[in-house]
Write a protein that holds these residues in place. Structure first.
Motif, PDB file in Angstrom:
ATOM      1  N   ASN A  79      -9.193 -22.323   2.205  1.00  0.00           N
ATOM      2  CA  ASN A  79      -9.777 -21.719   3.410  1.00  0.00           C
ATOM      3  C   ASN A  79      -8.706 -21.319   4.427  1.00  0.00           C
ATOM      4  O   ASN A  79      -8.771 -21.671   5.592  1.00  0.00           O
ATOM      5  N   ARG A  80      -7.698 -20.628   3.877  1.00  0.00           N
ATOM      6  CA  ARG A  80      -6.587 -20.076   4.669  1.00  0.00           C
ATOM      7  C   ARG A  80      -5.718 -21.147   5.335  1.00  0.00           C
ATOM      8  O   ARG A  80      -5.009 -20.866   6.314  1.00  0.00           O
ATOM      9  N   SER A  81      -5.812 -22.373   4.821  1.00  0.00           N
ATOM     10  CA  SER A  81      -5.001 -23.447   5.395  1.00  0.00           C
ATOM     11  C   SER A  81      -4.537 -24.400   4.291  1.00  0.00           C
ATOM     12  O   SER A  81      -4.672 -24.124   3.104  1.00  0.00           O
ATOM     13  N   VAL A  82      -4.017 -25.535   4.726  1.00  0.00           N
ATOM     14  CA  VAL A  82      -3.468 -26.549   3.821  1.00  0.00           C
ATOM     15  C   VAL A  82      -4.626 -27.376   3.239  1.00  0.00           C
ATOM     16  O   VAL A  82      -5.536 -27.750   3.974  1.00  0.00           O
ATOM     17  N   PRO A  83      -4.615 -27.697   1.935  1.00  0.00           N
ATOM     18  CA  PRO A  83      -5.664 -28.563   1.384  1.00  0.00           C
ATOM     19  C   PRO A  83      -5.725 -29.914   2.108  1.00  0.00           C
ATOM     20  O   PRO A  83      -4.693 -30.449   2.547  1.00  0.00           O
ATOM     21  N   ALA A  84      -6.923 -30.461   2.192  1.00  0.00           N
ATOM     22  CA  ALA A  84      -7.136 -31.698   2.945  1.00  0.00           C
ATOM     23  C   ALA A  84      -6.270 -32.847   2.423  1.00  0.00           C
ATOM     24  O   ALA A  84      -5.746 -33.651   3.203  1.00  0.00           O
ATOM     25  N   VAL A 109       8.921 -24.788   1.139  1.00  0.00           N
ATOM     26  CA  VAL A 109       7.489 -24.590   0.949  1.00  0.00           C
ATOM     27  C   VAL A 109       7.244 -23.444  -0.034  1.00  0.00           C
ATOM     28  O   VAL A 109       7.729 -22.333   0.172  1.00  0.00           O
ATOM     29  N   VAL A 110       6.494 -23.759  -1.087  1.00  0.00           N
ATOM     30  CA  VAL A 110       6.074 -22.749  -2.054  1.00  0.00           C
ATOM     31  C   VAL A 110       4.550 -22.793  -2.094  1.00  0.00           C
ATOM     32  O   VAL A 110       3.968 -23.867  -2.214  1.00  0.00           O
ATOM     33  N   SER A 111       3.909 -21.632  -1.950  1.00  0.00           N
ATOM     34  CA  SER A 111       2.451 -21.599  -2.085  1.00  0.00           C
ATOM     35  C   SER A 111       2.084 -20.688  -3.236  1.00  0.00           C
ATOM     36  O   SER A 111       2.736 -19.670  -3.473  1.00  0.00           O
ATOM     37  N   GLY A 112       1.032 -21.091  -3.961  1.00  0.00           N
ATOM     38  CA  GLY A 112       0.587 -20.308  -5.106  1.00  0.00           C
ATOM     39  C   GLY A 112      -0.908 -20.118  -5.094  1.00  0.00           C
ATOM     40  O   GLY A 112      -1.657 -21.042  -4.757  1.00  0.00           O
ATOM     41  N   SER A 113      -1.345 -18.896  -5.433  1.00  0.00           N
ATOM     42  CA  SER A 113      -2.771 -18.597  -5.463  1.00  0.00           C
ATOM     43  C   SER A 113      -3.054 -17.525  -6.511  1.00  0.00           C
ATOM     44  O   SER A 113      -2.217 -16.646  -6.737  1.00  0.00           O
ATOM     45  N   SER A 122      -1.756 -20.896   3.984  1.00  0.00           N
ATOM     46  CA  SER A 122      -1.444 -22.304   3.749  1.00  0.00           C
ATOM     47  C   SER A 122       0.046 -22.571   4.018  1.00  0.00           C
ATOM     48  O   SER A 122       0.417 -23.545   4.685  1.00  0.00           O
ATOM     49  N   ASN A 123       0.864 -21.691   3.489  1.00  0.00           N
ATOM     50  CA  ASN A 123       2.321 -21.819   3.621  1.00  0.00           C
ATOM     51  C   ASN A 123       2.719 -21.897   5.106  1.00  0.00           C
ATOM     52  O   ASN A 123       3.492 -22.777   5.501  1.00  0.00           O
TER      53      ASN A 123
END
Ligand code: FNR
Length: 186
Positions: A79-84, A109-113, A122-123
């Motif tokens: 949801n456009r942010s960091v997982p809980a 920081v590496v973000s993947g989707s 998220s990143n």
């Protein structure tokens, strides 16, 4: 210089694509960089009421964060942010107040989707927390890995040469960044 890097994966899902990405990165690390996962899925939800008598899992996690030189975050976007689960792990090791275990640890920081924008939200939400935690963050290269579901073979190994080269380069930059920034606690 040798460094011990904690790998924090933002997904708790069994078949996580970010876990596959992270596993590939472990194999791409430069000589002297030891990357080891710091699991977060088992951590009870952070509640300051328990600061006086914390669950053992919090205490162990804080100790493991203190023991490393740097932290590599590999995370999806929720949801456009960091997982809980990732936010919970961050909060646990940031407290009790004045005992921030993350303090001064260089971070990447590496973000993947599977989506096209590679978890950018998220990143950058994570980077916002890193400012408050006093964790110097690698700026370049940025790593928003889009279409991450297309990068792996049937065994779950990274099968995209361009991505492997990019991630290896990121880890080399991180290696230099750690050497330049380690131990800068407040
Ligand atoms: C998602 N997903 C998602 N993707 C994205 O690019 N931006 C987003 O904001 C969200 N939001 C979101 C919320 C929740 C609750 C879930 C469960 C998923 C999709 C997500 O990128 C996809 O499920 C990835 O496969 C998650 O990464 P792992 O678990 O495979 O590493």
């Amino acid at each position: 210089m040798a460094s011990k890097v904690a790998l924090v994966i933002g997904s708790v899902r069994k078949d996580s694509l970010n876990r596959k990405l992270a596993r590939a990165m472990v194999g791409l690390a430069p000589a002297g960089m030891a990357i080891e996962e710091l699991p977060i899925a088992h951590l009870p939800l952070y509640n300051p009421d328990q600061d006086e008598s914390p669950p053992q899992a919090w205490t162990d996690f804080r100790g493991r964060v203190r023991a490393v030189d740097a932290v590599l975050f590999v995370t999806p976007e929720h949801n456009r942010s960091v997982p809980a689960a990732l936010k919970n792990a961050i909060d646990i090791a940031s407290r009790p107040y004045g005992q921030n275990a993350w303090d001064g640890k260089p971070a990447a920081v590496v973000s993947g989707s599977p989506g096209a924008i590679g978890g950018f939200g998220s990143n950058h939400h994570l980077r916002q927390s890193l400012v408050f935690l006093n964790m110097p963050a690698l700026q370049q290269p940025e790593a928003y890995i889009g279409h991450v579901d297309k990068l792996f073979d049937a065994k779950g190994d990274l099968a995209n040469e361009g991505t492997a080269k990019f991630l290896a380069g990121l880890l080399q930059a991180f290696d230099k960044f750690i050497a330049a920034n380690r131990g800068n606690k407040n």
